[in-house]
Design a protein around this motif. Structure first.
Motif, PDB file in Angstrom:
ATOM      1  N   GLY A  64     -16.597  19.384   5.425  1.00  0.00           N
ATOM      2  CA  GLY A  64     -16.180  18.150   4.773  1.00  0.00           C
ATOM      3  C   GLY A  64     -16.956  16.911   5.129  1.00  0.00           C
ATOM      4  O   GLY A  64     -16.359  15.849   5.342  1.00  0.00           O
ATOM      5  N   PHE A  65     -18.264  16.984   5.186  1.00  0.00           N
ATOM      6  CA  PHE A  65     -19.122  15.803   5.321  1.00  0.00           C
ATOM      7  C   PHE A  65     -20.145  15.851   4.191  1.00  0.00           C
ATOM      8  O   PHE A  65     -20.481  16.930   3.681  1.00  0.00           O
ATOM      9  N   TYR A  66     -20.654  14.695   3.787  1.00  0.00           N
ATOM     10  CA  TYR A  66     -21.433  14.620   2.548  1.00  0.00           C
ATOM     11  C   TYR A  66     -22.735  15.417   2.617  1.00  0.00           C
ATOM     12  O   TYR A  66     -23.004  16.255   1.763  1.00  0.00           O
ATOM     13  N   SER A  67     -23.552  15.139   3.621  1.00  0.00           N
ATOM     14  CA  SER A  67     -24.841  15.837   3.681  1.00  0.00           C
ATOM     15  C   SER A  67     -25.289  16.022   5.116  1.00  0.00           C
ATOM     16  O   SER A  67     -24.880  15.305   6.023  1.00  0.00           O
ATOM     17  N   GLY A  68     -26.185  16.981   5.273  1.00  0.00           N
ATOM     18  CA  GLY A  68     -26.669  17.393   6.578  1.00  0.00           C
ATOM     19  C   GLY A  68     -26.667  18.902   6.636  1.00  0.00           C
ATOM     20  O   GLY A  68     -25.874  19.559   5.942  1.00  0.00           O
ATOM     21  N   MET A  69     -27.550  19.457   7.447  1.00  0.00           N
ATOM     22  CA  MET A  69     -27.637  20.912   7.542  1.00  0.00           C
ATOM     23  C   MET A  69     -28.122  21.317   8.928  1.00  0.00           C
ATOM     24  O   MET A  69     -28.986  20.657   9.513  1.00  0.00           O
ATOM     25  N   GLN A  70     -27.536  22.389   9.445  1.00  0.00           N
ATOM     26  CA  GLN A  70     -27.946  22.952  10.715  1.00  0.00           C
ATOM     27  C   GLN A  70     -28.043  24.467  10.559  1.00  0.00           C
ATOM     28  O   GLN A  70     -27.071  25.121  10.180  1.00  0.00           O
ATOM     29  N   VAL A  71     -29.221  25.005  10.824  1.00  0.00           N
ATOM     30  CA  VAL A  71     -29.449  26.445  10.747  1.00  0.00           C
ATOM     31  C   VAL A  71     -29.646  26.990  12.160  1.00  0.00           C
ATOM     32  O   VAL A  71     -30.392  26.412  12.957  1.00  0.00           O
ATOM     33  N   THR A  72     -28.976  28.090  12.460  1.00  0.00           N
ATOM     34  CA  THR A  72     -29.085  28.754  13.759  1.00  0.00           C
ATOM     35  C   THR A  72     -29.462  30.213  13.559  1.00  0.00           C
ATOM     36  O   THR A  72     -28.800  30.932  12.799  1.00  0.00           O
ATOM     37  N   VAL A  73     -30.537  30.631  14.224  1.00  0.00           N
ATOM     38  CA  VAL A  73     -30.952  32.034  14.220  1.00  0.00           C
ATOM     39  C   VAL A  73     -30.843  32.552  15.657  1.00  0.00           C
ATOM     40  O   VAL A  73     -31.619  32.138  16.521  1.00  0.00           O
ATOM     41  N   VAL A 125     -26.328  16.369  22.064  1.00  0.00           N
ATOM     42  CA  VAL A 125     -25.891  15.222  22.844  1.00  0.00           C
ATOM     43  C   VAL A 125     -24.628  15.647  23.568  1.00  0.00           C
ATOM     44  O   VAL A 125     -23.624  15.997  22.947  1.00  0.00           O
ATOM     45  N   ASN A 126     -24.712  15.701  24.895  1.00  0.00           N
ATOM     46  CA  ASN A 126     -23.590  16.142  25.721  1.00  0.00           C
ATOM     47  C   ASN A 126     -23.093  17.532  25.321  1.00  0.00           C
ATOM     48  O   ASN A 126     -21.892  17.821  25.312  1.00  0.00           O
ATOM     49  N   GLY A 127     -24.054  18.399  24.955  1.00  0.00           N
ATOM     50  CA  GLY A 127     -23.714  19.775  24.647  1.00  0.00           C
ATOM     51  C   GLY A 127     -23.305  20.039  23.210  1.00  0.00           C
ATOM     52  O   GLY A 127     -22.987  21.177  22.860  1.00  0.00           O
ATOM     53  N   PHE A 128     -23.308  19.011  22.352  1.00  0.00           N
ATOM     54  CA  PHE A 128     -22.917  19.175  20.953  1.00  0.00           C
ATOM     55  C   PHE A 128     -24.076  18.781  20.036  1.00  0.00           C
ATOM     56  O   PHE A 128     -24.768  17.785  20.273  1.00  0.00           O
ATOM     57  N   ILE A 129     -24.255  19.542  18.949  1.00  0.00           N
ATOM     58  CA  ILE A 129     -25.252  19.203  17.931  1.00  0.00           C
ATOM     59  C   ILE A 129     -24.516  18.738  16.682  1.00  0.00           C
ATOM     60  O   ILE A 129     -23.695  19.476  16.120  1.00  0.00           O
ATOM     61  N   ALA A 130     -24.787  17.528  16.250  1.00  0.00           N
ATOM     62  CA  ALA A 130     -24.168  16.985  15.035  1.00  0.00           C
ATOM     63  C   ALA A 130     -24.989  17.422  13.826  1.00  0.00           C
ATOM     64  O   ALA A 130     -26.173  17.095  13.719  1.00  0.00           O
ATOM     65  N   THR A 131     -24.352  18.144  12.921  1.00  0.00           N
ATOM     66  CA  THR A 131     -25.059  18.632  11.739  1.00  0.00           C
ATOM     67  C   THR A 131     -25.523  17.493  10.839  1.00  0.00           C
ATOM     68  O   THR A 131     -26.529  17.615  10.135  1.00  0.00           O
ATOM     69  N   ASN A 132     -24.828  16.377  10.860  1.00  0.00           N
ATOM     70  CA  ASN A 132     -25.227  15.228  10.024  1.00  0.00           C
ATOM     71  C   ASN A 132     -26.158  14.269  10.759  1.00  0.00           C
ATOM     72  O   ASN A 132     -26.319  13.115  10.364  1.00  0.00           O
ATOM     73  N   LYS A 133     -26.780  14.752  11.827  1.00  0.00           N
ATOM     74  CA  LYS A 133     -27.669  13.919  12.642  1.00  0.00           C
ATOM     75  C   LYS A 133     -28.760  13.242  11.826  1.00  0.00           C
ATOM     76  O   LYS A 133     -29.114  12.087  12.073  1.00  0.00           O
ATOM     77  N   LEU A 134     -29.308  13.944  10.840  1.00  0.00           N
ATOM     78  CA  LEU A 134     -30.404  13.398  10.026  1.00  0.00           C
ATOM     79  C   LEU A 134     -29.946  13.091   8.604  1.00  0.00           C
ATOM     80  O   LEU A 134     -30.752  13.111   7.661  1.00  0.00           O
ATOM     81  N   GLN A 135     -28.681  12.788   8.437  1.00  0.00           N
ATOM     82  CA  GLN A 135     -28.144  12.460   7.119  1.00  0.00           C
ATOM     83  C   GLN A 135     -28.903  11.277   6.515  1.00  0.00           C
ATOM     84  O   GLN A 135     -29.123  10.263   7.172  1.00  0.00           O
ATOM     85  N   GLY A 136     -29.319  11.425   5.260  1.00  0.00           N
ATOM     86  CA  GLY A 136     -30.065  10.378   4.578  1.00  0.00           C
ATOM     87  C   GLY A 136     -31.546  10.364   4.892  1.00  0.00           C
ATOM     88  O   GLY A 136     -32.287   9.560   4.315  1.00  0.00           O
ATOM     89  N   MET A 137     -31.993  11.261   5.765  1.00  0.00           N
ATOM     90  CA  MET A 137     -33.394  11.308   6.172  1.00  0.00           C
ATOM     91  C   MET A 137     -34.110  12.463   5.473  1.00  0.00           C
ATOM     92  O   MET A 137     -33.485  13.380   4.949  1.00  0.00           O
ATOM     93  N   ASP A 138     -35.442  12.433   5.499  1.00  0.00           N
ATOM     94  CA  ASP A 138     -36.252  13.477   4.870  1.00  0.00           C
ATOM     95  C   ASP A 138     -37.031  14.302   5.882  1.00  0.00           C
ATOM     96  O   ASP A 138     -37.919  15.067   5.519  1.00  0.00           O
ATOM     97  N   SER A 139     -36.687  14.167   7.149  1.00  0.00           N
ATOM     98  CA  SER A 139     -37.371  14.887   8.214  1.00  0.00           C
ATOM     99  C   SER A 139     -36.574  16.123   8.628  1.00  0.00           C
ATOM    100  O   SER A 139     -35.465  16.368   8.149  1.00  0.00           O
TER     101      SER A 139
END
Length: 310
Positions: free
Chosen positions: A203-212, A249-263
């Motif tokens: 339930g957040f607008y945009s962002g993506m995190q892939v884990t292999v 950050v403190n053991g957590f990865i925010a999936t929306n960390k790069l929201q609005g970015m193209d990197s």
């Protein structure tokens, strides 16, 4: 003045591309009225008048749109899945290799990578290319995404103040292991087997995190996590895709960390025995419109980051 037409400008990807192109003083955007935008004759006319066409359409509509082109000089950038594994189309991820970059420069047909696929391929292609991971590897991955990737209908569902309570929690989908990005990740990554894939929308607008996840036993004999880190660090030095030592950050990865970015940011976590390959980016950025604009910049001979949010 380069003439550009966006077929499907009203969708999420098309609209973001249109917004990015507003920064270009040397581009003339060919547009259609609301009444014309679904008219085949009007679309055909606009496409053949253009130097470059972006297709921001469903797969079958994108295939049909290509048949409307008579102008042999028009370059097509397709953001759908339709042509990503077609050998006659360049694959629009220039960071993968010099060959990929040259193909984008020289081709009249470029397919923009899929959102989920981008994160997986960015992680796996260099390892297969370098021999650290065998092509015969059996892999799995999961991808957490914002709801904008589902298009206008899903966006409306999630942004409805009276939405169903099930939308308040993450939801896994494509449970039959038939997601349309699977063929793409197998072929582009040069794998012999389709991976297991678990996409999850939340339930957040945009962002993506892939884990292999990888066990050390899956690596080529004698290779270690240090080899994995070295290859990815050498491959991705920016400005758009970068390796960083830690995404959390403190053991957590925010999936929306790069929201609005193209990197896109790449990293490795875990330990010597159980390795986590990680990529974080915006599904609408490097996962869609940002990648399309990057390819456009390469075609036009501009700085790759021009018009992008990095």
């Amino acid at each position: 003045m380069t003439k550009i037409f966006i077929d499907g400008k009203a969708g999420t990807t098309g609209l973001r591309i249109y917004q990015r192109l507003s920064k270009y003083s040397d581009v003339e955007l060919i547009t259609l009225s609301e009444a014309e935008r679904k008219d085949t004759a009007a679309r055909k006319r606009a496409m053949n008048q253009s130097d470059i066409v972006f297709l921001c359409l469903p797969d079958q509509a994108a295939r049909e749109a290509v048949t409307l082109l008579d102008n042999p000089e028009t370059i097509v950038l397709d953001t759908s899945t339709a042509h990503r594994t077609n050998p006659g189309w360049a694959y629009g991820f220039p960071e993968l290799s010099d060959q990929h970059r040259e193909s984008i420069i020289n081709s009249k047909r470029i397919s923009v990578p899929g959102c989920h696929a981008s994160g997986f391929i960015a992680l796996i292609y260099p390892l297969v290319e370098s021999g650290i991971l065998p092509k015969s590897a059996y892999l799995s991955f999961h991808s957490l995404t914002g709801y904008s990737g589902g298009g206008k209908m899903m966006i409306a569902e999630y942004e409805d103040p009276d939405r169903d309570k099930s939308l308040n929690s993450p939801r896994q989908y494509a449970l039959g292991q038939n997601h349309k990005h699977l063929i793409e990740v197998k072929i582009i990554s040069q794998l012999e087997h389709l991976p297991h894939f678990s996409p999850i929308v939340s339930g957040f607008y945009s962002g993506m995190q892939v884990t292999v996840p990888l066990f050390k036993e899956q690596l080529t004999s004698g290779k270690t996590v240090q080899d994995v880190v070295q290859v990815l660090k050498q491959k991705y030095q920016g400005p758009i895709v970068s390796y960083i030592d830690s995404l959390d950050v403190n053991g957590f990865i925010a999936t929306n960390k790069l929201q609005g970015m193209d990197s896109m940011q790449i990293s490795v976590a875990g330990n010597e025995d159980r390795i986590l390959l990680l990529s974080v980016y915006d599904n609408l950025g490097k996962g869609a419109s940002g990648a399309a604009i990057q390819c456009l910049n390469i075609i036009l001979g501009k700085e790759e980051t021009y018009g992008l949010e990095i």
